[in-house]
Scaffold this active site. Structure first.
Site, short mmCIF file in Angstrom:
data_model
loop_
_atom_site.label_atom_id
_atom_site.label_comp_id
_atom_site.label_asym_id
_atom_site.label_seq_id
_atom_site.Cartn_x
_atom_site.Cartn_y
_atom_site.Cartn_z
CB CYS A 91 -0.96 -0.18 1.34
SG CYS A 91 -2.36 0.88 0.74
CG HIS A 177 -3.15 -3.13 4.12
ND1 HIS A 177 -2.05 -2.68 4.62
CD2 HIS A 177 -3.44 -2.19 3.69
CE1 HIS A 177 -1.99 -1.30 4.86
NE2 HIS A 177 -3.00 -1.15 3.88
CD GLU A 179 -0.42 -5.63 6.14
OE1 GLU A 179 -0.28 -6.15 4.72
OE2 GLU A 179 -0.72 -4.54 6.32
N1 GLN Z 1 -3.64 6.31 1.58
C1 GLN Z 1 -2.46 5.82 1.80
C2 GLN Z 1 -1.25 6.87 1.26
O1 GLN Z 1 -1.58 7.56 0.37
C3 GLN Z 1 -2.01 4.53 1.78
C4 GLN Z 1 -3.13 3.86 2.68
C5 GLN Z 1 -2.27 2.28 3.15
O2 GLN Z 1 -1.38 1.96 2.94
N2 GLN Z 1 -3.42 1.74 3.52
O3 GLN Z 1 -0.19 6.79 1.55
#
Ligand code: GLN
Length: 203
Positions: A91, A177, A179
Site C-alpha cells: 500500500c 494489505h 498481512e
Molecule cells: N492512502 C495512503 C497513502 O496515500 C495509503 C493507505 C495504506 O497504506 N493503507 O499513503
C-alpha cells in the site's frame, strides 16, 4: 536463518511479523525479523529481504525522509544499488517505491495514483487473484492507491482485470494489505526470493 528487515514507520507491523511467522513455518525456514528505524539499522545489518508496510505515505515521508530519520533515503539508495534485493512493499509502501521523491529515479517502474479508490469509507475487501490462478485471496484495500501503469508481465495480482500487485525482479509492490488476510502467499514469495538470493543489503 533468513534475516528480514521490517521498516518501523507506520502500518500493521505486528500483522507482518505474524504473517512472516506463519509463512516461515509453512516453508520450514528459520527467520529473524530485524526492526529498521534508522539508516544505521540498515548499514549494520545483513538483511536478505525487507518489508515496507503501508500507512500514510505523507506521514511516512515526514518521519522517515530527509527531515526525519532519513531511513527511507537510505533504503532507496540501497535498493538502487541492488535491484534484485527482495522487498515486500504494501500500500503506502508501494507508493514510496513508485514515487520516492528523493531526487532519484523510481525504485519500481509501475506508477500509482494515491487514494484512487476513494476515501477511507470506500475501503473494501477485494477478491485478489494471484498469478491468474482461479483461487482468490480476500485482501483489505484501505484507502488504497491504484496502479496507473503496470506491465502485464510484471503483474502478479489482480482484482478482476485490474492490476493490484506487481513484481519487478524481487521487488513486490501491492496496493493492498496481504498481512491482514489469512493467506500468506505474498509473504511466502518474499521468503522464497530471500532464500534463493545471495544479495544482501550489506555484505
Ligand atoms: N492512502 C495512503 C497513502 O496515500 C495509503 C493507505 C495504506 O497504506 N493503507 O499513503
Amino acid at each position: 536463518m533468513l534475516e528480514i528487515g521490517l521498516v518501523m514507520l507506520q502500518g500493521s507491523r505486528q500483522a507482518h511479523v505474524d504473517a512472516i511467522g506463519r509463512a516461515s513455518e509453512r516453508m520450514g525456514f528459520e527467520v529473524n525479523i530485524r526492526e529498521i528505524r534508522t539508516p544505521d539499522d540498515l548499514l549494520e545489518s545483513t538483511l536478505q529481504a525487507l518489508i515496507l508496510p503501508g500507512g500514510e505515505s505523507t506521514t511516512m515521508r515526514k518521519v522517515g525522509g530527509q527531515g526525519g530519520t532519513g531511513v527511507l533515503e537510505q533504503i532507496y539508495r540501497e535498493l538502487r544499488e541492488k535491484p534484485n534485493f527482495p522487498v515486500l512493499a504494501t500500500c503506502a509502501g508501494a507508493i514510496l517505491l513508485a514515487d520516492p521523491q528523493d531526487g532519484g529515479p523510481p525504485i519500481i517502474k509501475a506508477t500509482v495514483d494515491r487514494n484512487a479508490w476513494g476515501r477511507q469509507i470506500d475501503s473494501f475487501l477485494g477478491r485478489v487473484s494471484v498469478n491468474d490462478q482461479d483461487e482468490h485471496v480476500e485482501c483489505a484495500f484501505i484507502r488504497a492507491p491504484r496502479f496507473t501503469s503496470a506491465r502485464e508481465e510484471c503483474t502478479i495480482a489482480k482484482v478482476g482485470d485490474e492490476p493490484v500487485g506487481v513484481r519487478e525482479n524481487n521487488l513486490i509492490a501491492l496496493t493492498f494489505h496481504p498481512e491482514l488476510s489469512t493467506s500468506t502467499i505474498f509473504h511466502e514469495m518474499l521468503l522464497e526470493a530471500a532464500a534463493s538470493n545471495g544479495n544482501r543489503v550489506k555484505a
